[in-house]
Write a protein that holds these residues in place. Structure first.
Motif, mmCIF file in Angstrom:
data_model
loop_
_atom_site.group_PDB
_atom_site.id
_atom_site.type_symbol
_atom_site.label_atom_id
_atom_site.label_comp_id
_atom_site.label_asym_id
_atom_site.label_seq_id
_atom_site.Cartn_x
_atom_site.Cartn_y
_atom_site.Cartn_z
ATOM 1 N N TYR A 105 0.803 -1.223 0.000
ATOM 2 C CA TYR A 105 0.000 0.000 0.000
ATOM 3 C C TYR A 105 0.833 1.269 0.000
ATOM 4 C CZ TYR A 105 0.617 -0.937 4.998
ATOM 5 O OH TYR A 105 1.143 -1.249 6.226
ATOM 6 N N TYR A 106 2.101 1.156 -0.350
ATOM 7 C CA TYR A 106 2.947 2.337 -0.521
ATOM 8 C C TYR A 106 2.868 2.833 -1.960
ATOM 9 C CZ TYR A 106 4.895 1.040 3.975
ATOM 10 O OH TYR A 106 5.037 0.730 5.292
ATOM 11 N N ALA A 107 3.063 4.113 -2.119
ATOM 12 C CA ALA A 107 3.114 4.719 -3.461
ATOM 13 C C ALA A 107 1.889 4.372 -4.298
ATOM 14 C CB ALA A 107 4.384 4.292 -4.191
ATOM 15 N N ILE A 108 0.741 4.398 -3.657
ATOM 16 C CA ILE A 108 -0.503 4.146 -4.374
ATOM 17 C C ILE A 108 -0.839 5.376 -5.213
ATOM 18 C CG2 ILE A 108 -2.981 3.793 -4.177
ATOM 19 C CD1 ILE A 108 -1.478 1.288 -3.501
ATOM 20 N N ASP A 109 -1.109 5.156 -6.494
ATOM 21 C CA ASP A 109 -1.470 6.255 -7.373
ATOM 22 C C ASP A 109 -2.984 6.501 -7.393
ATOM 23 O OD1 ASP A 109 1.124 4.946 -9.223
ATOM 24 O OD2 ASP A 109 1.109 7.050 -8.583
ATOM 25 N N TYR A 110 -3.755 5.435 -7.242
ATOM 26 C CA TYR A 110 -5.219 5.561 -7.290
ATOM 27 C C TYR A 110 -5.842 4.638 -6.250
ATOM 28 C CZ TYR A 110 -4.165 7.479 -11.912
ATOM 29 O OH TYR A 110 -3.669 8.221 -12.947
ATOM 30 N N TRP A 111 -6.829 5.162 -5.542
ATOM 31 C CA TRP A 111 -7.642 4.397 -4.592
ATOM 32 C C TRP A 111 -9.085 4.431 -5.047
ATOM 33 C CZ3 TRP A 111 -6.292 1.439 -0.497
ATOM 34 C CH2 TRP A 111 -5.034 1.626 0.091
ATOM 35 N N GLY A 112 -9.782 3.320 -4.845
ATOM 36 C CA GLY A 112 -11.223 3.323 -5.007
ATOM 37 C C GLY A 112 -11.894 3.790 -3.732
ATOM 38 N N GLN A 113 -13.210 3.936 -3.793
ATOM 39 C CA GLN A 113 -13.963 4.482 -2.656
ATOM 40 C C GLN A 113 -14.364 3.405 -1.658
ATOM 41 O OE1 GLN A 113 -15.308 3.588 -5.474
ATOM 42 N NE2 GLN A 113 -17.294 2.669 -4.997
ATOM 43 N N GLY A 114 -14.241 2.149 -2.038
ATOM 44 C CA GLY A 114 -14.576 1.039 -1.149
ATOM 45 C C GLY A 114 -15.972 0.503 -1.402
ATOM 46 N N THR A 115 -16.141 -0.781 -1.131
ATOM 47 C CA THR A 115 -17.454 -1.424 -1.228
ATOM 48 C C THR A 115 -17.596 -2.386 -0.052
ATOM 49 O OG1 THR A 115 -18.975 -2.631 -2.693
ATOM 50 C CG2 THR A 115 -16.669 -3.296 -2.768
ATOM 51 N N GLN A 116 -18.765 -2.358 0.587
ATOM 52 C CA GLN A 116 -18.995 -3.159 1.783
ATOM 53 C C GLN A 116 -19.339 -4.590 1.408
ATOM 54 O OE1 GLN A 116 -18.951 -2.237 5.251
ATOM 55 N NE2 GLN A 116 -19.127 -4.461 5.513
ATOM 56 N N VAL A 117 -18.668 -5.525 2.053
ATOM 57 C CA VAL A 117 -19.004 -6.946 1.955
ATOM 58 C C VAL A 117 -19.374 -7.427 3.352
ATOM 59 C CG1 VAL A 117 -18.116 -9.264 1.492
ATOM 60 C CG2 VAL A 117 -17.531 -7.361 -0.039
ATOM 61 N N THR A 118 -20.561 -7.983 3.477
ATOM 62 C CA THR A 118 -21.034 -8.504 4.755
ATOM 63 C C THR A 118 -21.404 -9.969 4.582
ATOM 64 O OG1 THR A 118 -21.892 -6.329 5.384
ATOM 65 C CG2 THR A 118 -22.710 -8.231 6.620
ATOM 66 N N VAL A 119 -20.785 -10.808 5.400
ATOM 67 C CA VAL A 119 -21.054 -12.251 5.348
ATOM 68 C C VAL A 119 -21.762 -12.624 6.641
ATOM 69 C CG1 VAL A 119 -20.093 -14.547 5.031
ATOM 70 C CG2 VAL A 119 -18.957 -12.547 4.002
ATOM 71 N N SER A 120 -23.025 -12.966 6.506
ATOM 72 C CA SER A 120 -23.835 -13.234 7.690
ATOM 73 C C SER A 120 -25.040 -14.075 7.317
ATOM 74 C CB SER A 120 -24.299 -11.919 8.323
ATOM 75 O OG SER A 120 -25.171 -12.164 9.405
#
Length: 121
Positions: A105-120
């Motif tokens: 996770y060093y020198a990351i040029d682009y990040w996404g906004q994230g998506t929730q995964v729920t296992v239940s």
């Protein structure tokens, strides 16, 4: 300005499957290593997988044999196919791009906004 957008998260029962997508716009994702990270509440960020520019793949110990990362260069998209899901896989999943899987996770040029995964159940 380039960006990454994740999709495909949701609620799934234990043992089920989900496929996350990470689609790039404004740049060619094929020229980047693409990581999947996850973070659960109260826990540190964890590296899940990385796919290199030459399609070599690397996985964290907790997901080996259950998760698979792949590319569709025509769609400028990287996927994370998750099967055999467990409650402990519950987290927000992020994709990120940099120039080499070894950078983690060093020198990351682009990040996404994230998506929730729920296992239940």
């Amino acid at each position: 300005q380039g960006q990454l957008v994740e999709s495909g998260g949701g609620l799934v029962q234990p043992g089920g499957s989900l496929r996350l997508s990470c689609t790039a716009s404004g740049f060619n994702l094929e020229t980047y290593a693409v990581h999947w990270f996850r973070q659960a509440p109260g826990k540190e960020r964890e590296g899940v997988s990385c796919i290199s520019q030459s399609d070599d793949t690397y996985y964290g110990d907790s997901v080996k044999g259950r998760f698979t990362s792949s590319r569709d260069n025509a769609k400028n998209t990287v996927y994370l196919q998750m099967s055999g899901l467990k409650p402990e896989d519950t987290a927000v999943y992020y994709c990120a791009a940099n120039l080499d899987c070894s950078l983690a996770y060093y020198a990351i040029d682009y990040w996404g906004q994230g998506t929730q995964v729920t296992v239940s159940s």
